[in-house]
Design a protein around this motif. Structure first.
Motif, PDB file in Angstrom:
ATOM      1  N   PRO A  73       8.946  -2.209  -3.343  1.00 29.37           N
ATOM      2  CA  PRO A  73       8.259  -1.937  -2.088  1.00 29.37           C
ATOM      3  C   PRO A  73       7.179  -0.878  -2.269  1.00 29.37           C
ATOM      4  O   PRO A  73       7.224  -0.074  -3.204  1.00 29.37           O
ATOM      5  CB  PRO A  73       9.383  -1.437  -1.172  1.00 29.37           C
ATOM      6  N   LEU A  74       6.217  -0.889  -1.389  1.00 28.07           N
ATOM      7  CA  LEU A  74       5.121   0.069  -1.439  1.00 28.07           C
ATOM      8  C   LEU A  74       5.663   1.493  -1.289  1.00 28.07           C
ATOM      9  O   LEU A  74       6.463   1.782  -0.416  1.00 28.07           O
ATOM     10  CB  LEU A  74       4.134  -0.235  -0.309  1.00 28.07           C
ATOM     11  N   ASP A  75       5.229   2.373  -2.179  1.00 25.14           N
ATOM     12  CA  ASP A  75       5.611   3.787  -2.115  1.00 25.14           C
ATOM     13  C   ASP A  75       4.579   4.514  -1.261  1.00 25.14           C
ATOM     14  O   ASP A  75       3.456   4.764  -1.692  1.00 25.14           O
ATOM     15  CB  ASP A  75       5.652   4.382  -3.523  1.00 25.14           C
ATOM     16  N   TRP A  76       4.959   4.820  -0.039  1.00 25.54           N
ATOM     17  CA  TRP A  76       4.007   5.397   0.912  1.00 25.54           C
ATOM     18  C   TRP A  76       3.449   6.739   0.439  1.00 25.54           C
ATOM     19  O   TRP A  76       2.341   7.120   0.805  1.00 25.54           O
ATOM     20  CB  TRP A  76       4.662   5.548   2.277  1.00 25.54           C
ATOM     21  N   GLU A  77       4.217   7.445  -0.381  1.00 30.34           N
ATOM     22  CA  GLU A  77       3.765   8.740  -0.879  1.00 30.34           C
ATOM     23  C   GLU A  77       2.558   8.597  -1.810  1.00 30.34           C
ATOM     24  O   GLU A  77       1.832   9.570  -2.045  1.00 30.34           O
ATOM     25  CB  GLU A  77       4.905   9.454  -1.618  1.00 30.34           C
ATOM     26  N   LYS A  78       2.356   7.396  -2.358  1.00 25.15           N
ATOM     27  CA  LYS A  78       1.231   7.170  -3.268  1.00 25.15           C
ATOM     28  C   LYS A  78      -0.022   6.669  -2.550  1.00 25.15           C
ATOM     29  O   LYS A  78      -1.069   6.496  -3.176  1.00 25.15           O
ATOM     30  CB  LYS A  78       1.634   6.156  -4.350  1.00 25.15           C
ATOM     31  N   VAL A  79       0.103   6.427  -1.242  1.00 23.68           N
ATOM     32  CA  VAL A  79      -1.027   5.920  -0.471  1.00 23.68           C
ATOM     33  C   VAL A  79      -1.988   7.060  -0.150  1.00 23.68           C
ATOM     34  O   VAL A  79      -1.603   8.061   0.445  1.00 23.68           O
ATOM     35  CB  VAL A  79      -0.547   5.245   0.830  1.00 23.68           C
ATOM     36  N   ASP A 282      -8.687  -2.873  16.689  1.00 18.27           N
ATOM     37  CA  ASP A 282      -8.276  -3.532  15.449  1.00 18.27           C
ATOM     38  C   ASP A 282      -7.261  -2.669  14.700  1.00 18.27           C
ATOM     39  O   ASP A 282      -7.363  -2.472  13.498  1.00 18.27           O
ATOM     40  CB  ASP A 282      -9.497  -3.782  14.565  1.00 18.27           C
ATOM     41  N   ILE A 283      -6.257  -2.183  15.408  1.00 15.20           N
ATOM     42  CA  ILE A 283      -5.292  -1.271  14.785  1.00 15.20           C
ATOM     43  C   ILE A 283      -4.390  -1.970  13.775  1.00 15.20           C
ATOM     44  O   ILE A 283      -3.782  -1.322  12.925  1.00 15.20           O
ATOM     45  CB  ILE A 283      -4.417  -0.560  15.841  1.00 15.20           C
ATOM     46  N   LYS A 284      -4.311  -3.297  13.839  1.00 14.85           N
ATOM     47  CA  LYS A 284      -3.456  -4.030  12.895  1.00 14.85           C
ATOM     48  C   LYS A 284      -4.239  -4.535  11.682  1.00 14.85           C
ATOM     49  O   LYS A 284      -3.667  -5.108  10.771  1.00 14.85           O
ATOM     50  CB  LYS A 284      -2.777  -5.210  13.601  1.00 14.85           C
ATOM     51  N   GLY A 285      -5.543  -4.324  11.679  1.00  9.84           N
ATOM     52  CA  GLY A 285      -6.375  -4.827  10.597  1.00  9.84           C
ATOM     53  C   GLY A 285      -6.164  -4.068   9.299  1.00  9.84           C
ATOM     54  O   GLY A 285      -5.686  -2.927   9.286  1.00  9.84           O
ATOM     55  N   GLY A 286      -6.511  -4.717   8.172  1.00  8.61           N
ATOM     56  CA  GLY A 286      -6.346  -4.101   6.864  1.00  8.61           C
ATOM     57  C   GLY A 286      -7.228  -2.877   6.689  1.00  8.61           C
ATOM     58  O   GLY A 286      -8.210  -2.692   7.408  1.00  8.61           O
ATOM     59  N   THR A 287      -6.875  -2.047   5.724  1.00  9.22           N
ATOM     60  CA  THR A 287      -7.640  -0.832   5.462  1.00  9.22           C
ATOM     61  C   THR A 287      -7.711  -0.580   3.959  1.00  9.22           C
ATOM     62  O   THR A 287      -6.829  -0.989   3.207  1.00  9.22           O
ATOM     63  CB  THR A 287      -6.998   0.378   6.174  1.00  9.22           C
ATOM     64  N   ILE A 288      -8.777   0.085   3.530  1.00 10.68           N
ATOM     65  CA  ILE A 288      -8.971   0.392   2.115  1.00 10.68           C
ATOM     66  C   ILE A 288      -8.182   1.658   1.754  1.00 10.68           C
ATOM     67  O   ILE A 288      -8.253   2.658   2.467  1.00 10.68           O
ATOM     68  CB  ILE A 288     -10.464   0.611   1.814  1.00 10.68           C
ATOM     69  N   ILE A 289      -7.449   1.601   0.642  1.00  7.62           N
ATOM     70  CA  ILE A 289      -6.678   2.762   0.191  1.00  7.62           C
ATOM     71  C   ILE A 289      -6.848   2.960  -1.315  1.00  7.62           C
ATOM     72  O   ILE A 289      -7.322   2.071  -2.020  1.00  7.62           O
ATOM     73  CB  ILE A 289      -5.166   2.607   0.494  1.00  7.62           C
ATOM     74  N   ASP A 290      -6.449   4.129  -1.759  1.00  4.95           N
ATOM     75  CA  ASP A 290      -6.310   4.411  -3.185  1.00  4.95           C
ATOM     76  C   ASP A 290      -4.812   4.446  -3.470  1.00  4.95           C
ATOM     77  O   ASP A 290      -4.066   5.203  -2.853  1.00  4.95           O
ATOM     78  CB  ASP A 290      -6.944   5.764  -3.524  1.00  4.95           C
ATOM     79  N   TYR A 291      -4.363   3.597  -4.379  1.00  2.64           N
ATOM     80  CA  TYR A 291      -2.937   3.527  -4.696  1.00  2.64           C
ATOM     81  C   TYR A 291      -2.774   3.606  -6.207  1.00  2.64           C
ATOM     82  O   TYR A 291      -3.214   2.718  -6.933  1.00  2.64           O
ATOM     83  CB  TYR A 291      -2.339   2.219  -4.176  1.00  2.64           C
ATOM     84  N   VAL A 303       3.206  -2.713   4.745  1.00  6.44           N
ATOM     85  CA  VAL A 303       3.538  -1.341   5.151  1.00  6.44           C
ATOM     86  C   VAL A 303       5.012  -1.227   5.522  1.00  6.44           C
ATOM     87  O   VAL A 303       5.521  -2.023   6.309  1.00  6.44           O
ATOM     88  CB  VAL A 303       2.663  -0.920   6.359  1.00  6.44           C
ATOM     89  N   PRO A 304       5.732  -0.216   4.964  1.00  9.33           N
ATOM     90  CA  PRO A 304       7.131   0.011   5.362  1.00  9.33           C
ATOM     91  C   PRO A 304       7.218   0.242   6.865  1.00  9.33           C
ATOM     92  O   PRO A 304       6.335   0.881   7.463  1.00  9.33           O
ATOM     93  CB  PRO A 304       7.507   1.281   4.580  1.00  9.33           C
ATOM     94  N   LYS A 305       8.277  -0.278   7.486  1.00  8.60           N
ATOM     95  CA  LYS A 305       8.403  -0.186   8.950  1.00  8.60           C
ATOM     96  C   LYS A 305       8.301   1.242   9.456  1.00  8.60           C
ATOM     97  O   LYS A 305       7.756   1.505  10.531  1.00  8.60           O
ATOM     98  CB  LYS A 305       9.732  -0.809   9.383  1.00  8.60           C
TER      99      LYS A 305
END
Length: 315
Positions: A73-79, A282-291, A303-305
């Motif tokens: 699963p996505l590690d939110w701390e790395k987002v 557009d709050i549900k739209g995708g977004t650019i991140i550094d991971y 995204v984790p719940k």
């Protein structure tokens, strides 16, 4: 523009007991079912095309099973937010006009995703055939945009429509009215993949016939595969095309921008995505991140719940 391409599953009550409980057994059983449908088609180009689609689907299906079993699963701390050098402000680009980039436009093709129906807008048929204003449809206005582009620049930018089995027949009839317009229009179909039963993990379809509800078009992510399979990619390369501009056919604000085209040429970028700030609409739209040091497009399904509210924040 990429969309989740995981296989489509559906619940279906059936006395058919085709099933297998082990991952390896599922893969083998699915391969047998696909091969059986392929064998039902007469020898010829249509069989070759169907065989390629089923092979592509099987590769995608086995990848899905593997990633479902082994992915973390996505590690939110790395987002993190993207680095400044990963996002270039449009105002910082050198502005160009269409005539100034005419040589570059001769190497460009415009591809519109035209596989969707207008059901979400309460309409019947292809979404591109919906009237927008003054009796003109999304497709009418798109053709006018490309025609204007060619007229002003003197280039010959073709318009390509990626249809689905839901829109191809109607679209083929509609585009005939543009024969006298200053734009070359060509079409190809995205893939047709089988829906699955949740109880057996096997295809609903038992024959290659396009029965309603048994098949689905896999979405935007299928663009690269189906574009290459259609033969159009090779044709455009042979004609000297180097870039393709991609957007949804109902996004009339997505037009060829000479400044961005010049930027791609100057930098040798293989891929550029035009993005805007997130808004409350557009709050549900995708977004650019550094991971983990890599630039990524994060979609809400990843995204984790516990962090969905964070993801939806405009900031």
């Amino acid at each position: 523009m990429l969309q989740d391409r995981r296989p489509s599953f559906t619940r279906h009550n059936s006395q058919d007991m085709r099933s297998s409980s082990t991952p390896g057994g599922v893969e083998h059983a699915v391969r047998v079912e696909l091969d059986d449908m392929i064998s039902q088609m007469p020898v010829g180009p249509e069989k070759d095309k169907f065989c390629k689609e089923m092979d592509d689907f099987y590769r995608l299906f086995t990848r899905y099973l593997h990633e479902k079993k082994h992915s973390k699963p996505l590690d939110w701390e790395k987002v993190r937010g993207p680095k400044p050098e990963d996002v270039i402000a449009y105002k910082d680009l050198e502005q160009k006009d269409l005539k100034g980039v005419a040589p570059l436009l001769s190497k460009l093709a415009v591809l519109k995703l035209n596989g969707g129906l207008g059901t979400t807008m309460g309409c019947v048929g292809p979404k591109s055939a919906i009237e927008v204003r003054d009796g003109q449809t999304f497709l009418d206005l798109t053709v006018q945009q490309i025609e204007y582009l060619n007229q002003v620049s003197g280039a010959d930018v073709p318009l390509i429509l990626m249809n689905s089995f839901n829109t191809d027949e109607d679209t083929s009839k509609i585009v005939q009215k543009y024969n006298n317009h200053n734009v070359s229009i060509c079409t190809f179909n995205q893939s047709r993949y089988p829906r699955f039963k949740t109880d057996s993990n096997l295809p609903l379809a038992r024959t290659p016939d396009n029965k309603p509800g048994f098949w689905y078009p896999p979405g935007h992510g299928d663009l690269y595969e189906s574009f290459a399979n259609s033969g159009l990619l090779d044709q455009l390369l042979a004609e000297g095309k180097e870039w393709v501009f991609v957007s949804n056919v109902d996004n009339l604000g997505a037009t060829v921008d000479p400044a961005i085209l010049q930027h791609m040429s100057d930098t040798g970028a293989e891929f550029v995505m035009e993005v805007t700030d997130k808004t409350k609409a557009d709050i549900k739209g995708g977004t650019i991140i550094d991971y983990d040091g890599q630039i990524r497009l994060l979609e809400i399904a990843q995204v984790p719940k516990a962090h969905v509210d964070d993801f939806k924040r405009v900031k």
